[in-house]
Scaffold this motif. Structure first.
Motif, PDB file in Angstrom:
ATOM      1  N   THR B  19      20.664  14.137  23.048  1.00  0.00           N
ATOM      2  CA  THR B  19      20.888  15.317  22.199  1.00  0.00           C
ATOM      3  C   THR B  19      21.395  16.543  22.952  1.00  0.00           C
ATOM      4  N   TYR B  20      21.089  16.657  24.229  1.00  0.00           N
ATOM      5  CA  TYR B  20      21.467  17.878  24.952  1.00  0.00           C
ATOM      6  C   TYR B  20      22.423  17.647  26.128  1.00  0.00           C
ATOM      7  N   PHE B  75      14.672  26.635  24.057  1.00  0.00           N
ATOM      8  CA  PHE B  75      15.137  26.417  22.690  1.00  0.00           C
ATOM      9  C   PHE B  75      14.081  25.632  21.894  1.00  0.00           C
ATOM     10  N   GLU B  76      13.524  24.623  22.537  1.00  0.00           N
ATOM     11  CA  GLU B  76      12.518  23.802  21.853  1.00  0.00           C
ATOM     12  C   GLU B  76      11.206  24.558  21.673  1.00  0.00           C
ATOM     13  N   LEU B  79      11.875  26.781  18.631  1.00  0.00           N
ATOM     14  CA  LEU B  79      11.907  26.057  17.356  1.00  0.00           C
ATOM     15  C   LEU B  79      10.581  25.373  17.031  1.00  0.00           C
ATOM     16  N   GLY B  80       9.723  25.274  18.033  1.00  0.00           N
ATOM     17  CA  GLY B  80       8.431  24.609  17.816  1.00  0.00           C
ATOM     18  C   GLY B  80       8.495  23.114  18.045  1.00  0.00           C
ATOM     19  N   SER B  81       9.683  22.599  18.431  1.00  0.00           N
ATOM     20  CA  SER B  81       9.770  21.141  18.607  1.00  0.00           C
ATOM     21  C   SER B  81       9.079  20.672  19.885  1.00  0.00           C
ATOM     22  N   LEU B  82       8.930  21.580  20.868  1.00  0.00           N
ATOM     23  CA  LEU B  82       8.169  21.207  22.068  1.00  0.00           C
ATOM     24  C   LEU B  82       6.691  21.038  21.692  1.00  0.00           C
ATOM     25  N   GLU B  83       6.233  21.914  20.795  1.00  0.00           N
ATOM     26  CA  GLU B  83       4.853  21.805  20.324  1.00  0.00           C
ATOM     27  C   GLU B  83       4.667  20.495  19.553  1.00  0.00           C
ATOM     28  N   ARG B  84       5.713  20.117  18.841  1.00  0.00           N
ATOM     29  CA  ARG B  84       5.686  18.858  18.098  1.00  0.00           C
ATOM     30  C   ARG B  84       5.382  17.685  19.044  1.00  0.00           C
ATOM     31  N   LEU B  85       6.004  17.723  20.248  1.00  0.00           N
ATOM     32  CA  LEU B  85       5.774  16.648  21.230  1.00  0.00           C
ATOM     33  C   LEU B  85       4.308  16.598  21.641  1.00  0.00           C
ATOM     34  N   LEU B  86       3.688  17.789  21.728  1.00  0.00           N
ATOM     35  CA  LEU B  86       2.293  17.849  22.164  1.00  0.00           C
ATOM     36  C   LEU B  86       1.322  17.345  21.100  1.00  0.00           C
ATOM     37  N   LEU B  87       1.813  17.176  19.875  1.00  0.00           N
ATOM     38  CA  LEU B  87       0.955  16.620  18.830  1.00  0.00           C
ATOM     39  C   LEU B  87       0.841  15.105  18.967  1.00  0.00           C
ATOM     40  N   PHE B 241       0.594  27.895  25.347  1.00  0.00           N
ATOM     41  CA  PHE B 241      -0.028  27.360  24.135  1.00  0.00           C
ATOM     42  C   PHE B 241      -1.448  27.878  23.927  1.00  0.00           C
TER      43      PHE B 241
END
Lengths: 322, 242
Positions: B19-20, B75-76, B79-87, B241
Motif C-alpha cells: 500500500t505504501y 499517517f496511520e 487515521l487511527g489505523s495503527l490503533e486498529r493493528l493494536l486491537l 496510547f
C-alpha cells in the motif's frame, strides 16, 4: 445467560489531573447487551480502551473470559472484536482486502479467510462494493465494514464504541438492526453510547456514567419504572417561552420544568389536572397560545435526567462540538 | 504468543509494502534521489566515480528505509489505523517492528538494484559477504531511526521535515561524498557518532577501498545504533496510547 464474562473492579484511569475513569466496577453476563450511557467526556471510551488493551489503567483490575487484562491481553484479543468510534480501516485497500488483512492478523486459517470475508460482506450488504476502495465508501458503509472487520475471527464478545455516531437516520437504524441480530445470535455486546433511545432500544442493562463514575446500573425498563412515580407533561406554545421560564417555575413550585425547545416545556411531577389548570392560567395571563399538551410516559431520558440531574441537551452534543 | 506476533509482523510488512512503499513517491525518494545526487558528483569528477559507489549504496539505504516511515507511522496514527493493528492479538513492539521491517524490506530491494547495477556496469567485485554484513544492520538502523523520529512528532509533514535533518547532515558529514579525513578535527569526531559513517566505512571495506576499521567492528556498532533507536521508539509509541 448467567455466566459473568466481563468483570471489572475499581478500574481507574487518570490523565494528568483529570480522572477519566473513577473506581468503576461492573459485571457483564454472557449473551447480554450491556451499554455504557453517558455524555461526552464521561469516561466511556477510556473504559473501552482499557478493556481492549489500547491503554492501561492506573488502578483496579478487570478480567475478560477469566483472563486478566494486565497479563493476558494478547490472549483476550483473540476472543474479542472491537469497533472503535472512528472507522479506521485502510483507505488504500478494498472492502474485501481490508477484511482479509484483518483475518490474517487474527490468524484465521488461509482456506477460510475469503469465504468468511465474503459472507460478512453479504451480511452487511456490501458484497456489490467488495472491490471498491474503503475511501470510496459512504460513512454508513464504512461503519458497517468496520463492524464486519471486528467479526472476522468469530469473537465471543463485541465492543462497540458509539456505533451510530455521525450516521444518518437510515444508516443508524440499519446498524441497530444488525446489532440486534448479533444479540439474537447470542453474542455478548458491550456498547457505549450517548444516545438515550439507542441504549433503550438495544441494551439489556445500562450503566449510567457521569464524570468517570457509574451512578446507576440496571435494565432500561427498571430505570424507567423508578421514574414512574411522577407525571411528565409536554406543552407546546405557539410563541417563544424561554424568557418566561422563571415565571412558570414560580407558578408551578411543585414541579421541575425543563425547556425542550424555545416553545416547548417539559414538566415533571405534580397532579396533572392541577398542572393543566395552572398552565392555562399562565398562558392566559401572558397572552400565550397553547398548541398542544401531552401527558407522556417516562422515557430513559427522563430517568437519566432524574438520576444524573443533567440536562438532556448535554447528551445531544456530539464529540468535539459545543 | 510469539507466533501471533510473528504472523502480525509478516502481514503488516506485506500490507505496508503493497500500500505504501511500492508507490511512486517512495520509489523516487528511495532510488531516484540517490542516483541523481551521485550523478551530480560524477559529472563534477568523472574519474573518481568508483569511489562514490559505497556512498551511493549508503544513501540508497538511508533514503529508501526512511522513504515511507512518516506515512506508515504518522499517517496511520492520525487515521487511527495503527490503533486498529493494536486491537489484534499482537503487542505494540511487534507492530512497530512490522513497520520498521517494511522499510527494511523495501530498502533491501532498492539497495540490491543499486548495488548489482553499479557493480555490473563498472565491473567491480566487492566482497558480497561483507556487503551483506553491513547492508542488513544498516537497513535496520535507518528504518528504526525513521520510526523514532516519526513517533516523536504528530503530523506527516513534521516527520518529513524532521527526517530531512539527519538525512542531509549525514550525507555531508559521514564520508558519503567528502572524505572524513579531510574534515576539521571537531567534525571528524562528530562524524563517528553518526550511524551513516559506520555504514560508509563498512561498505568501503567491502569494496576494498581501504578503511582503518573492520567490517565486524562496524557491524557491531550498527547493531548498537539499532537498539539505541528501537528501544526509545517503542517506549514513545507506547506513551502515545496512554
Amino acid at each position: 445467560m448467567n455466566d459473568v464474562i466481563i468483570k471489572v473492579s475499581q478500574l481507574t484511569k487518570v490523565f494528568k489531573d483529570i480522572t477519566a475513569v473513577d473506581h468503576i466496577s461492573f459485571e457483564i453476563k454472557q449473551g447480554e447487551v450491556f451499554g455504557f450511557l453517558g455524555p461526552n467526556g464521561a469516561g466511556k471510551t477510556s473504559t473501552i480502551r482499557i478493556l481492549t488493551g489500547i491503554s492501561k489503567p492506573n488502578q483496579g483490575s478487570a478480567s475478560i473470559l477469566g483472563f486478566d487484562i494486565s497479563s493476558e491481553m494478547v490472549r483476550i484479543k483473540k476472543y474479542i472484536g472491537v469497533v472503535p468510534e472512528i472507522s479506521n480501516l485502510y483507505d488504500e485497500l478494498s472492502g474485501l482486502d481490508n477484511l482479509i488483512f484483518m483475518a490474517q492478523l487474527y490468524g484465521v486459517p488461509k482456506a477460510e479467510r475469503k469465504n468468511r470475508a465474503e459472507a460478512l460482506l453479504e451480511m452487511f450488504n456490501l458484497y456489490e462494493r467488495k472491490h471498491s476502495l474503503f475511501r470510496t465508501y459512504s460513512r454508513g458503509m464504512k461503519r458497517s465494514l468496520t463492524i464486519a472487520a471486528a467479526l472476522i475471527h468469530n469473537p465471543k464478545i463485541l465492543f462497540l464504541d458509539e456505533p451510530t455516531v455521525g450516521l444518518d437516520v437510515m444508516a443508524a437504524r440499519s446498524l441497530r438492526n444488525l446489532i440486534s441480530n448479533l444479540h439474537k445470535q447470542g453474542m455478548t455486546i458491550f456498547l457505549t453510547t450517548h444516545y438515550l433511545e439507542e441504549a433503550d432500544l438495544l441494551c439489556d442493562r445500562v450503566a449510567i456514567l457521569v464524570k468517570g463514575k457509574i451512578i446507576a446500573t440496571d435494565s432500561p425498563a427498571r430505570l424507567k419504572s423508578a421514574n414512574q412515580d411522577q407525571s411528565v407533561i409536554d406543552v407546546v406554545f405557539s410563541n417563544n417561552v424561554t424568557p418566561l421560564i422563571n415565571q412558570f417555575a414560580d407558578a408551578l413550585p411543585e414541579n421541575k420544568i425543563t425547556a425542550i425547545d424555545n416553545n416547548k416545556l417539559r414538566i415533571y411531577g405534580g397532579v396533572p389536572n392541577k398542572v393543566y389548570h395552572n398552565l392555562c392560567v399562565i398562558a392566559h395571563d401572558n397572552g400565550l397560545e397553547i398548541e398542544s399538551i401531552n401527558s407522556i410516559k417516562p422515557s430513559l431520558e427522563d430517568a437519566f435526567i432524574k438520576i444524573t440531574g443533567l440536562s438532556p441537551n448535554i447528551m445531544r452534543t456530539e464529540k468535539g462540538k459545543k | 504468543m510469539w507466533r501471533d506476533n510473528l504472523r502480525a509482523i509478516y502481514y503488516i510488512v506485506l500490507k505496508d509494502i503493497k500500500t505504501y512503499y511500492l508507490k511512486p513517491p517512495s520509489i523516487s525518494w528511495g532510488i531516484v534521489f540517490p542516483i541523481a545526487w551521485t550523478l551530480a558528483f560524477y559529472l563534477r569528477h568523472p574519474g573518481g566515480f568508483i569511489n562514490l559507489i559505497p556512498g551511493l549504496i549508503a544513501m540508497t539505504i538511508l533514503f529508501s528505509t526512511t522513504a515511507a516511515e512518516a506515512v506508515v507511522i504518522n499517517f496511520e496514527l492520525r487515521l487511527g489505523s495503527l490503533e486498529r493493528l493494536l486491537l489484534a492479538p499482537v503487542n505494540l513492539s511487534a507492530v512497530l517492528i512490522g513497520k520498521i521491517l517494511g522499510g527494511v524490506v523495501f530498502g533491501l530491494m532498492m539497495t540490491i538494484v543499486i548495488t548489482v547495477g553499479s557493480t555490473l556496469v563498472l565491473g567491480i567485485y566487492p566482497n558480497y559477504f561483507h556487503l551483506f554484513l553491513i547492508i542488513i544492520p544498516s537497513l535496520f538502523v535507518f528504518a528504526s531511526l525513521g520510526a523514532l523520529l516519526c513517533v516523536l512528532v504528530k503530523e506527516v509533514f513534521e516527520a518529513q521535515t524532521l527526517l530531512n535533518l539527519p538525512r542531509f547532515l549525514m550525507i555531508f558529514l559521514s564520508g558519503v561524498v567528502y572524505p572524513i579525513s579531510a574534515m576539521p578535527a571537531a567534525l571528524r569526531y562528530f562524524s563517528y557518532i553518526l550511524p551513516l559513517t559506520h555504514t560508509v566505512n563498512g561498505l568501503r571495506n567491502a569494496f576494498g577501498a581501504g578503511s582503518n576499521t573492520t567490517v565486524i567492528y562496524e557491524m557491531l556498532i550498527l547493531f548498537g545504533f539499532f537498539l539505541l533507536f528501537l528501544i526509545p521508539a517503542v517506549k514513545l509509541l507506547s506513551k502515545k496510547f496512554e
